[in-house]
Every structure is written in structure tokens, then in C-alpha cells.
Motif scaffolding. Sequence first.
Motif, short mmCIF file in Angstrom:
data_model
loop_
_atom_site.label_atom_id
_atom_site.label_comp_id
_atom_site.label_asym_id
_atom_site.label_seq_id
_atom_site.Cartn_x
_atom_site.Cartn_y
_atom_site.Cartn_z
N VAL A 274 2.94 21.38 15.28
CA VAL A 274 1.61 20.78 15.20
C VAL A 274 1.68 19.41 14.51
CG1 VAL A 274 -0.68 21.00 14.14
CG2 VAL A 274 0.36 22.97 15.26
N GLY A 275 2.45 19.33 13.43
CA GLY A 275 2.60 18.05 12.75
C GLY A 275 3.24 16.99 13.63
N ALA A 276 4.31 17.37 14.33
CA ALA A 276 4.99 16.42 15.22
C ALA A 276 4.08 16.00 16.36
CB ALA A 276 6.28 17.04 15.76
N GLY A 277 3.29 16.95 16.88
CA GLY A 277 2.34 16.61 17.93
C GLY A 277 1.27 15.66 17.43
N GLY A 278 0.81 15.86 16.20
CA GLY A 278 -0.16 14.95 15.61
C GLY A 278 0.40 13.54 15.46
N ALA A 279 1.68 13.45 15.08
CA ALA A 279 2.32 12.14 14.95
C ALA A 279 2.39 11.44 16.31
CB ALA A 279 3.71 12.30 14.36
N SER A 280 2.73 12.18 17.35
CA SER A 280 2.80 11.60 18.69
C SER A 280 1.42 11.15 19.16
CB SER A 280 3.37 12.63 19.68
OG SER A 280 4.71 12.95 19.35
N LEU A 281 0.40 11.96 18.86
CA LEU A 281 -0.97 11.59 19.25
C LEU A 281 -1.41 10.32 18.53
CD1 LEU A 281 -3.56 12.27 20.78
CD2 LEU A 281 -4.23 13.71 18.83
N LEU A 282 -1.07 10.21 17.25
CA LEU A 282 -1.44 9.01 16.49
C LEU A 282 -0.80 7.76 17.08
CD1 LEU A 282 -2.72 7.66 14.01
CD2 LEU A 282 -0.67 8.26 12.71
N LEU A 283 0.48 7.86 17.45
CA LEU A 283 1.15 6.71 18.03
C LEU A 283 0.59 6.39 19.41
CD1 LEU A 283 3.33 4.64 17.48
CD2 LEU A 283 5.00 6.17 18.54
N THR A 284 0.20 7.41 20.17
CA THR A 284 -0.40 7.19 21.48
C THR A 284 -1.71 6.43 21.36
OG1 THR A 284 0.59 9.23 22.33
CG2 THR A 284 -1.28 8.34 23.55
N VAL A 285 -2.51 6.78 20.37
CA VAL A 285 -3.82 6.14 20.19
C VAL A 285 -3.68 4.74 19.61
CG1 VAL A 285 -6.01 6.28 18.94
CG2 VAL A 285 -5.02 8.34 19.95
N LYS A 286 -2.83 4.59 18.58
CA LYS A 286 -2.71 3.31 17.90
C LYS A 286 -1.92 2.29 18.71
CE LYS A 286 -3.25 2.16 14.07
NZ LYS A 286 -4.27 1.22 13.51
N GLY A 287 -0.79 2.71 19.26
CA GLY A 287 0.04 1.80 20.04
C GLY A 287 0.85 0.86 19.18
N HIS A 288 0.21 0.09 18.34
CA HIS A 288 0.91 -0.86 17.47
C HIS A 288 0.77 -0.42 16.02
CE1 HIS A 288 2.40 -4.54 15.68
NE2 HIS A 288 1.28 -4.67 15.00
N ILE A 289 1.89 -0.33 15.31
CA ILE A 289 1.91 0.00 13.89
C ILE A 289 2.41 -1.23 13.15
CG2 ILE A 289 2.78 1.55 12.11
CD1 ILE A 289 1.03 2.93 14.18
N PRO A 290 1.55 -1.89 12.35
CA PRO A 290 2.01 -3.07 11.61
C PRO A 290 3.16 -2.72 10.66
CG PRO A 290 -0.39 -2.88 11.55
CD PRO A 290 0.13 -1.60 12.12
N ARG A 291 4.05 -3.68 10.47
CA ARG A 291 5.23 -3.52 9.59
C ARG A 291 5.98 -2.25 9.98
NH1 ARG A 291 4.24 -4.57 3.42
NH2 ARG A 291 6.45 -5.15 3.65
N THR A 292 6.35 -2.19 11.22
CA THR A 292 6.93 -0.97 11.79
C THR A 292 8.17 -0.50 11.03
OG1 THR A 292 6.20 -1.76 13.96
CG2 THR A 292 7.73 0.09 13.93
N GLY A 293 9.10 -1.41 10.75
CA GLY A 293 10.33 -1.02 10.07
C GLY A 293 10.08 -0.45 8.70
N VAL A 294 9.16 -1.05 7.95
CA VAL A 294 8.85 -0.57 6.60
C VAL A 294 8.20 0.81 6.68
CG1 VAL A 294 7.43 -0.98 4.55
CG2 VAL A 294 8.63 -2.88 5.65
N VAL A 295 7.23 0.98 7.58
CA VAL A 295 6.56 2.28 7.73
C VAL A 295 7.56 3.36 8.14
CG1 VAL A 295 4.82 3.56 9.06
CG2 VAL A 295 4.33 1.24 8.26
N MET A 296 8.45 3.03 9.07
CA MET A 296 9.46 3.99 9.49
C MET A 296 10.34 4.42 8.33
SD MET A 296 12.58 3.45 12.23
CE MET A 296 13.45 2.40 11.06
N GLY A 297 10.81 3.47 7.54
CA GLY A 297 11.69 3.79 6.42
C GLY A 297 11.02 4.66 5.38
N TRP A 298 9.78 4.31 4.99
CA TRP A 298 9.10 5.08 3.95
C TRP A 298 8.68 6.47 4.43
CZ3 TRP A 298 9.60 4.60 -0.88
CH2 TRP A 298 9.80 3.37 -1.48
N THR A 299 8.30 6.62 5.70
CA THR A 299 7.96 7.96 6.19
C THR A 299 9.21 8.84 6.23
OG1 THR A 299 8.11 7.07 8.46
CG2 THR A 299 5.91 7.35 7.53
N MET A 300 10.38 8.25 6.47
CA MET A 300 11.62 9.03 6.39
C MET A 300 11.88 9.51 4.98
SD MET A 300 14.28 6.99 8.88
CE MET A 300 14.19 7.20 10.67
#
Length: 413
Positions: A274-300
Motif C-alpha cells: 500500500v505504501g509503495a502504491g501510494g508513492a507511485s500514485l503521488l509521482l503519477t499525479v505530481k509528475g515533477h518533483i523539485p530538487r529531485t536528487g536531494v529528495v531521493m537521497g533523503w527519502t532513502m
Amino acid sequence: MTAVPLAEPAVHPAHRDPQVLRWLGAYTASTLGDSVYYLALSWAAVTSGTPAQAGLVMAVAAVPRALLMLFGGVIADRLGPRRVVIASDTVRCLVTFGLAALLLLASPGLWALAAVALVFGAVDAVFLPAVGALPPRIAGRDQLARVQGMRGLAYRMGSVLGAPLGGLAVAVGGTATAFGVAGVLFALSLPLLAALRLRPLPREDETGRGTALSDLAEGLRYLRRHRVLGPLMVVVLLSDLGFTGPLNVGLAVLAEQRGWGASGIGWVLAGFGVGAGGASLLLTVKGHIPRTGVVMGWTMVVGAVSIGALAYVPHLAFAVLVALSIGLLAGFSGALCNALIQTECDPAYLGRVSAVAGLGSLGIAPLGYPVTGVALGVWGPGPVFVVSAAVCALSGVYALAVRAVRRAELPKT
């Protein structure tokens, strides 16, 4: 080195683009077919031999997949991803139909199941890189993040619905029926894939002139020299090494020690899904995530904390919530990583790059399962989950430490 754009961005957003929707339908049908096939194979193996023999049958597919995947990327880049995916699903369709017919007429035993598993492993070695190379050929660069989100949703749907569908098929008509259902699902993907029209590559007339080895070497050189993609491969490998052990091996030991039972494993995995599906849905809706590399690193990094915490949660309900946070954070960072790979890579190399990225999770990371099992027996789940979480956190720290990755951005929609 930077990516070479194929063409101007698509007029339609990804969720309304007929090309993307055809691909998504084909991918969903193929994923459902995979889930039904694996359930039918495991059930047939268990009912035809001992548990150890069944485990061997299920593990057979990993060998050709690990050995051939890099060359599968070369094939995808040479022949084109659409042709390779169509050929792969055609082979899987024919093999599952053939096994269904064989099971109806005779009792072939484990040898037939092992042979089918070997074929599927070899097919996966070319199918998976080709699937990774398709999105930039059907969608604009500004839509690739959304396409990755949609792909994640389709994958989760296939995983969630495929197992019950396969179980129902086995209950109604036995394993032969289940393999037949898998064959039908593979067949459904073929007309949708055939209707796809791919954008030509900028240098398509120059591809495939060397040997397979020279093409592979060229792809590895491209990765090594790329300021973003090379470090991203390290990020992918570290996250896979840290993530797969606890979820695939440690969770069963943890559930047994806590008294959660098999149903508890199912609930924890459901929370993760469910969590992974929610993440995919969020990316589908948003499309663009500002400061992508930083967000990716901190979520990891934050997701790694949740992985370590899972081993110390005493109650199942809280474990499900922690698993949901793991799925949300790890799913989001993984989707962002895949989207960056798609947008940064020259499409002419994307099959080979996808093969290298997939080799970590499907070839190298599983080699650590025996080590994880031994460590769980010696030290228990707590220290093992903490060490695995530290490896996952290291992937995020490395992403933040490499300037090119930290400053990487997805195209604006």
C-alpha cells in the motif's frame, strides 16, 4: 555526458496519451500473467516433489537471468525494445499454454517445471531491460516521471491481484488451468504492444554494427563516464543490497519470533505494498518533483530508519504501519531513481543501462540471502535489520554526497 532527447514532449499528459495507455495495459497484463505463473509453478512444484525440490525449481530461473541480463540489454538496444518485449511475451504465452496442455495429458514431473523455469529466466534476461527501455520511446521526457509512477501502480496491481487470481484458477481447475490463465494474460499484451509506434532514435542507423561484446563494453564505458548515471548505479546496488535481505528473508524469521504467523507476514507485506502504491500514485499525479536528487537521497535515508525500526516493533499493527512507511519512502525514492535514469540516459543505451540497474536486484542482491540467513540465526533479526538499514542509508548518503546526483532534476511538466 547528457541524455539525447528524442523529440518534443508529448502533447497529452501521460495518463491521457494513447501510446502510454496501450503500453500500460500491456505491462499490466504481462505482470498479472507473471504473478499467476509463479503461483502456479510453486504450487505444481510443491505438489510434485519435496519442499527442497520445489525450492530448487523456483530458484532455477535466477541462473540464466543473472548470467544473460547484460547481453539482454544489448539485444534490447540492437533490435528495439518493442520487438523484444513482443517476442518475450509470445514465448511466455506459448510455453505456458504448452505446459498447461502437458499437465492435462500427463504428469511430467519436476523436470518439465524446471525446464519451463529455465526458459522464463532466459526470457526475463531480455524482457526486463527492454521494458526499461520502452518509456522514452513512447513519451516525452517531461512525462517520464509520471510514466514511472503509472508503471509502479501497474506492478502493484499485478502483484496484489495476480496471486488471488492464480489461486482461484488452481482451486477451480488445477495447475493446468492456472498456467492456461497465465498464457491468456500474456497473449492479451501482444495486440497492445503491436499497436505501439516508437519514436526513432537520433542515431538509429548507427546501432548494432559491432559485436555483442563490443556493444556491451561501449554501454559500460558510457555508464562509467556519465556524471549522473554512473553514481546512480552505485545508489541502486547499495539500496538493493540493504533492502532485499530483510524483506525477503528476515521478515519470516521476525514473524516467527513475534508469533505473527504466516498471516502476519501477509499483513506486513500488504502494508508495504500500500505504501509503495501510494508513492507511485503521488509521482503519477505530481509528475515533477523539485530538487529531485536531494529528495531521493533523503527519502532513502529516512526509509532506512524505518527498516531498522521494523525489527524492534513488538505488535503486528505497529509493524504494518512501519512497513507502510517503508513502502512509501522506499517506493518513492526508487521511483525517482528510475525516473532519473530514464531522463538522463541517451535512449540508445537505455537497454544496457536498465540491464546493469536490474542486475543488482535480480542477480547480485539475491546472492546475499544465504549470508542474511546465517546472520539471522547467529545474531537474530535486530542487528541484521540495523546493518541492512545502514547499507540502505549509505545509498542515500552517497546520493547526497555526489554533486551531480544531488543536483539532478526531472524535467518540468
